[in-house]
Design an enzyme around this catalytic site. Structure first.
Site, PDB file in Angstrom:
ATOM      1  N   HIS A 122      47.997  50.690  49.196  1.00 55.03           N
ATOM      2  CA  HIS A 122      49.203  50.458  49.979  1.00 55.03           C
ATOM      3  C   HIS A 122      49.248  51.514  51.088  1.00 55.03           C
ATOM      4  O   HIS A 122      48.656  52.589  50.964  1.00 55.03           O
ATOM      5  CB  HIS A 122      50.456  50.596  49.114  1.00 55.03           C
ATOM      6  CG  HIS A 122      50.650  49.506  48.111  1.00 55.03           C
ATOM      7  ND1 HIS A 122      50.078  49.550  46.850  1.00 55.03           N
ATOM      8  CD2 HIS A 122      51.352  48.349  48.167  1.00 55.03           C
ATOM      9  CE1 HIS A 122      50.428  48.453  46.180  1.00 55.03           C
ATOM     10  NE2 HIS A 122      51.207  47.712  46.953  1.00 55.03           N
ATOM     11  N   CYS A 128      60.572  55.455  42.479  1.00 57.99           N
ATOM     12  CA  CYS A 128      62.014  55.571  42.685  1.00 57.99           C
ATOM     13  C   CYS A 128      62.393  54.950  44.021  1.00 57.99           C
ATOM     14  O   CYS A 128      61.567  54.815  44.928  1.00 57.99           O
ATOM     15  CB  CYS A 128      62.477  57.031  42.630  1.00 57.99           C
ATOM     16  SG  CYS A 128      61.753  58.093  43.891  1.00 57.99           S
TER      17      CYS A 128
END
Length: 285
Positions: free
Chosen positions: A171, A276
């Site tokens: 990514h 998160c």
């Protein structure tokens, strides 16, 4: 208007999701990798939550683990948040798409404006999206396609949105991140350096760059939970995970470094920023 980039990292809340036993079963992205030590992964996740709450002073919301969602803890892939808007993503893997449901509800409950992708031809993983405080870069990768990037641009019209090719199974945020409002940090691999060169060619804003020996070290979070003017934090992989990158990280002198470990969670495909979601519910943040 304020200083360009000053909104980068403004946050009051963090959202995480507990680690289910199914993460260790090999059903997720970690299939074929070394066996995952579930207890260690859960400890790492607990320490991360503690740092977000106690060290950074954020309001921490933890979604419960769901055995049907082995990769649920990687909730950074499920939403792109800027200001009061949350774009709910459409992950590349169909098995991961139910992960967005609990995240959507939590963000709605916090008062964010929810935008749905609504295009079955689009794929978007949140960790392919890098916000610099001035603009967005979206990695075109195995996980995210052009249509997904177009929806990011349609959602956040106040910012320029550029696309960056990402090779292999990475990514974009696994190759580069923000070490500050004007500093891009990137790994030393050819893939990471290629991404940084592409970003430099596309932007109208000058960014300093810092190269780290480890690509994974650039997957960090620049966070400003305090009042304007307070010293910001950089949540990053610590020396137990990536010892070769610690000296270079010390060059980021305008931040307080907060090291955490996710070496066990990494076996399931987790980067630090995938674990998160941070957001601000304060006005004008």
């Amino acid at each position: 208007m304020g200083t360009p980039g000053e909104g980068l990292g403004r946050c009051s809340h963090a959202l995480i999701r507990g680690v289910p036993e199914s993460l260790a079963s090999g059903e997720g992205a970690g299939a074929g990798l070394p066996a995952l030590d579930l207890a260690k992964a859960q400890r790492e996740h607990g320490v991360l939550g503690g740092k977000l709450r106690q060290r950074l002073g954020l309001q921490l919301l933890e979604l419960p683990p769901e055995e049907s969602l082995p990769l649920g803890p990687l909730l950074g892939d499920t939403a792109v948040i800027q200001g009061d808007t949350a774009l709910i993503t459409r992950p590349w893997s169909p098995a991961r798409r139910p992960e967005v449901d609990g995240v959507r509800k939590a963000l709605q409950d916090l008062g964010l404006r929810i935008v749905e992708m609504g295009d079955e031809n689009a794929t978007l993983d949140g960790t392919d999206v890098l916000f610099t405080g001035r603009e967005f870069f979206v990695g075109l990768s195995k996980w995210t396609n052009h249509r997904g990037a177009e929806i990011v641009a349609d959602t956040f019209r106040d910012f320029a949105v550029s696309t960056v090719p990402v090779s292999g199974s990475s990514h974009l945020r696994g190759l580069c991140g923000m070490g500050g409002p004007r500093t891009v940090v990137a790994g030393s691999s050819e893939a990471a350096q290629k991404a940084v060169r592409a970003m430099a060619a596309l932007t109208d804003h000058p960014y300093a760059s810092l190269t780290l020996p480890d690509d994974a070290a650039s997957d960090c979070l620049f966070l400003r939970p305090g009042l304007p003017g307070a010293t910001p934090f950089l949540l990053h992989r610590g020396g137990g995970d990536l010892p070769n990158s610690q000296e270079a990280l010390q060059k980021l002198s305008d931040v307080t470094l907060v090291p955490v470990s996710c070496s066990e969670l990494e076996k399931a495909g987790a980067g630090l920023s995938s674990l998160c979601l941070v957001l601000s519910t304060r006005p004008h943040c």
